[in-house]
Design a protein around this motif. Structure first.
Motif, PDB file in Angstrom:
ATOM      1  N   VAL A 139      -3.149 -17.787  -7.840  1.00  0.00           N
ATOM      2  CA  VAL A 139      -2.113 -17.034  -7.405  1.00  0.00           C
ATOM      3  C   VAL A 139      -2.164 -15.600  -7.462  1.00  0.00           C
ATOM      4  O   VAL A 139      -1.650 -14.535  -6.664  1.00  0.00           O
ATOM      5  N   PHE A 140      -3.025 -15.188  -8.480  1.00  0.00           N
ATOM      6  CA  PHE A 140      -3.321 -13.626  -8.626  1.00  0.00           C
ATOM      7  C   PHE A 140      -3.984 -13.106  -7.620  1.00  0.00           C
ATOM      8  O   PHE A 140      -3.860 -12.063  -7.100  1.00  0.00           O
ATOM      9  N   GLY A 141      -5.225 -14.054  -7.087  1.00  0.00           N
ATOM     10  CA  GLY A 141      -5.880 -13.478  -5.847  1.00  0.00           C
ATOM     11  C   GLY A 141      -5.178 -13.479  -4.776  1.00  0.00           C
ATOM     12  O   GLY A 141      -5.356 -12.692  -3.720  1.00  0.00           O
ATOM     13  N   ALA A 142      -3.943 -14.486  -4.555  1.00  0.00           N
ATOM     14  CA  ALA A 142      -3.406 -14.616  -3.256  1.00  0.00           C
ATOM     15  C   ALA A 142      -2.298 -13.426  -3.225  1.00  0.00           C
ATOM     16  O   ALA A 142      -2.157 -12.824  -2.189  1.00  0.00           O
ATOM     17  N   GLY A 143      -1.942 -12.780  -4.456  1.00  0.00           N
ATOM     18  CA  GLY A 143      -1.083 -11.614  -4.528  1.00  0.00           C
ATOM     19  C   GLY A 143      -1.912 -10.294  -4.114  1.00  0.00           C
ATOM     20  O   GLY A 143      -1.492  -9.253  -3.652  1.00  0.00           O
ATOM     21  N   LEU A 144      -2.950 -10.350  -4.826  1.00  0.00           N
ATOM     22  CA  LEU A 144      -3.869  -9.108  -4.770  1.00  0.00           C
ATOM     23  C   LEU A 144      -4.634  -8.966  -3.342  1.00  0.00           C
ATOM     24  O   LEU A 144      -4.549  -7.633  -2.914  1.00  0.00           O
ATOM     25  N   GLY A 145      -4.477  -9.810  -2.595  1.00  0.00           N
ATOM     26  CA  GLY A 145      -5.195  -9.844  -1.251  1.00  0.00           C
ATOM     27  C   GLY A 145      -4.174  -8.794  -0.244  1.00  0.00           C
ATOM     28  O   GLY A 145      -4.785  -7.713   0.188  1.00  0.00           O
ATOM     29  N   PRO A 146      -2.920  -9.112  -0.018  1.00  0.00           N
ATOM     30  CA  PRO A 146      -1.852  -8.262   0.766  1.00  0.00           C
ATOM     31  C   PRO A 146      -1.738  -6.880   0.074  1.00  0.00           C
ATOM     32  O   PRO A 146      -1.767  -6.161   0.730  1.00  0.00           O
ATOM     33  N   LEU A 147      -1.806  -6.631  -1.243  1.00  0.00           N
ATOM     34  CA  LEU A 147      -1.564  -5.500  -1.748  1.00  0.00           C
ATOM     35  C   LEU A 147      -2.830  -4.471  -1.551  1.00  0.00           C
ATOM     36  O   LEU A 147      -2.760  -3.306  -0.973  1.00  0.00           O
ATOM     37  N   LEU A 148      -3.933  -5.159  -1.902  1.00  0.00           N
ATOM     38  CA  LEU A 148      -5.301  -4.304  -1.347  1.00  0.00           C
ATOM     39  C   LEU A 148      -5.475  -4.012  -0.115  1.00  0.00           C
ATOM     40  O   LEU A 148      -5.779  -2.680   0.322  1.00  0.00           O
ATOM     41  N   ALA A 149      -4.945  -4.851   0.865  1.00  0.00           N
ATOM     42  CA  ALA A 149      -5.186  -4.665   2.346  1.00  0.00           C
ATOM     43  C   ALA A 149      -3.881  -3.784   2.881  1.00  0.00           C
ATOM     44  O   ALA A 149      -4.413  -2.834   3.665  1.00  0.00           O
ATOM     45  N   GLY A 150      -2.885  -3.818   2.075  1.00  0.00           N
ATOM     46  CA  GLY A 150      -1.835  -2.859   2.492  1.00  0.00           C
ATOM     47  C   GLY A 150      -2.205  -1.392   2.316  1.00  0.00           C
ATOM     48  O   GLY A 150      -2.080  -0.421   2.937  1.00  0.00           O
ATOM     49  N   VAL A 151      -2.618  -1.089   0.867  1.00  0.00           N
ATOM     50  CA  VAL A 151      -3.074   0.213   0.593  1.00  0.00           C
ATOM     51  C   VAL A 151      -4.142   0.767   1.083  1.00  0.00           C
ATOM     52  O   VAL A 151      -4.234   1.703   1.756  1.00  0.00           O
ATOM     53  N   LEU A 152      -5.218  -0.069   1.283  1.00  0.00           N
ATOM     54  CA  LEU A 152      -6.475   0.426   1.985  1.00  0.00           C
ATOM     55  C   LEU A 152      -6.096   0.620   3.542  1.00  0.00           C
ATOM     56  O   LEU A 152      -6.559   1.663   4.089  1.00  0.00           O
ATOM     57  N   SER A 153      -5.349  -0.209   4.306  1.00  0.00           N
ATOM     58  CA  SER A 153      -5.012   0.085   5.429  1.00  0.00           C
ATOM     59  C   SER A 153      -3.979   1.223   5.877  1.00  0.00           C
ATOM     60  O   SER A 153      -4.420   1.806   7.050  1.00  0.00           O
ATOM     61  N   GLU A 154      -3.588   1.881   4.914  1.00  0.00           N
ATOM     62  CA  GLU A 154      -2.513   3.248   5.085  1.00  0.00           C
ATOM     63  C   GLU A 154      -3.568   4.137   4.561  1.00  0.00           C
ATOM     64  O   GLU A 154      -3.007   5.265   5.077  1.00  0.00           O
ATOM     65  N   THR A 155      -4.577   4.122   3.823  1.00  0.00           N
ATOM     66  CA  THR A 155      -5.191   5.379   3.304  1.00  0.00           C
ATOM     67  C   THR A 155      -6.590   5.547   3.690  1.00  0.00           C
ATOM     68  O   THR A 155      -7.125   6.739   3.112  1.00  0.00           O
TER      69      THR A 155
END
Length: 414
Positions: A159-175
């Protein structure tokens, strides 16, 4: 040959299959491949709005793309659990990590719905392998004396990996430049480290090749069904709730907030799975039937909050729904894995894990797709309301199953 020499050889063979317990740090490292693959499982979530804009497809098509992940996962579960128990964890995990790396390459270059479908399909196959072989490998490395903490760590790594994925993608895709490319370059690097970990992981060899078909519906040993059914009854509604948030959550956020921020969408998914992680540490010492009952109650409350959110246009209720959904999945998953770890022998554990996940992911694939197409036809409010009502009923049934099967879940039973 004397009886004594036969006994000595038998002990040596047993010792080869059950080596000295690994250091504690290896248990954590054994969980890393599970985390790395689950980062990929949801990394695409905040990026769908970009692909929808560039490629052009409806919410119904979006849920179908999401569902192909479930198709790959379920197909993988028909094979990976049995193969892992018969051939060994490494023989299943390394090819799965190779498919995950291929999915990264396809995602990074996707210009069509077909490419997204293939990438999601490959991702699902890889996830199916890690929820069966990967989670069993954590238990193998931990040894019989540390089975309960191993179940906790395996569940939390998922579940930690499942949550880290979208956060990492959201931040990287915006920055950073290349919003749909850079994310998967970073994820590929994480997967390479997982390959290195699996290559050196001190997992025991399987006792002996098993008999029977390699492709079959996963099952548990005779008499252990009372430990599988309660876990599925609670885990299935919980993971279906989180699947809905992952597939249609960004659309709901856009409708309620008027924002298409990928960081916001990724952050909502992250806090949902952070709740799923944290709740497992909070309840780990409780009886398993208490954990599962609380999981069913949490999923029920999540669906009530979802219906309130769409009818009252309440962002706070939507966030509450996501947090409660995460907690429901986390407790259902931990309770289900703990029940299996307490009763299933290591030679059948990967297949038992696969059986739990087949039961959970079937509704997680079907119901959000139905809700997506209903939302296209009748509106997002109607789709979310019907989905929430159906899942509330399933969660309540799950709680009843747990309460009526309490005696079978008691330590030493089954």
């Amino acid at each position: 040959m004397s009886e004594s020499s036969i006994a000595v050889r038998g002990r040596r063979r047993a010792g080869a299959r059950h080596p000295r317990p690994a250091p504690a740090w290896w248990i954590w490292l054994a969980a890393w491949p599970v985390t790395a693959v689950f980062v990929l499982s949801n990394a695409a979530t905040p990026l769908y709005v970009l692909w929808q804009r560039d490629i052009g497809f409806s919410k119904g098509t979006l849920t179908v793309v999401f569902a192909f992940y479930i198709v790959g996962l379920l197909g993988s579960l028909l094979v990976s659990g049995v193969l892992s128990d018969q051939l060994g964890r490494r023989a299943v995990l390394l090819p799965a990590l190779g498919l995950a790396l291929a999915a990264c390459a396809i995602f990074a270059t996707a210009h069509s719905v077909a490419a997204l479908v293939v990438a999601r399909l490959f991702t699902g196959v890889a996830v199916g392998a890690v929820v069966s072989a990967g989670m069993a490998a954590v238990t193998d490395v931990a040894g019989p004396e540390r089975r309960r903490p191993a179940a906790l760590l395996a569940s939390c790594s998922m579940v930690f990996g499942a949550g880290l994925g979208p956060l990492l993608a959201g931040v990287l895709s915006e920055t950073v430049p290349g919003p749909t490319v850079t994310v998967f370059i970073v994820e590929a690097a994480l997967l390479v480290t997982a390959v290195l970990a699996v290559s050196r992981m001190p997992v025991p060899r399987p006792a002996a090749p098993g008999s029977g078909a390699w492709v079959r519906v996963p099952r548990v040993p005779r008499g252990a069904g009372a430990r599988l059914v309660p876990g599925i009854a609670v885990f299935a509604p919980g993971i279906t709730a989180t699947s809905f948030v992952l597939s249609l959550g960004p659309s709901l956020l856009s409708a309620l907030l008027g924002t298409t921020s990928r960081i916001v969408a990724g952050a909502m998914a992250f806090v949902m799975f952070l709740a799923a992680t944290g709740i497992q540490f909070a309840v780990q010492r409780l009886d398993r039937h208490v954990i599962l009952t609380a999981g069913a109650a949490s999923t029920t409350a999540s669906m009530v909050a979802l219906v309130v959110a769409v009818h009252a246009s309440s962002v706070a209720a939507l966030i509450a729904s996501a947090l409660l959904a995460g907690a429901g999945q986390g407790m259902g998953q931990l309770g289900g894995l703990s029940l299996l770890n307490s009763a299933i022998p290591p030679r059948r554990l990967a297949e038992a894990n696969a059986a739990l996940n087949v039961g959970g992911y079937l509704p997680a694939g079907a119901l959000p797709v139905a809700a997506g197409y209903l939302s296209d036809a009748a509106g997002l409010t109607t789709g979310a309301t019907v989905f929430g009502s159906v899942l509330t009923g399933l969660a309540v049934i799950g709680g009843i199953v747990v309460l009526t099967g309490r005696r079978a879940m008691a330590p030493g039973s089954g």
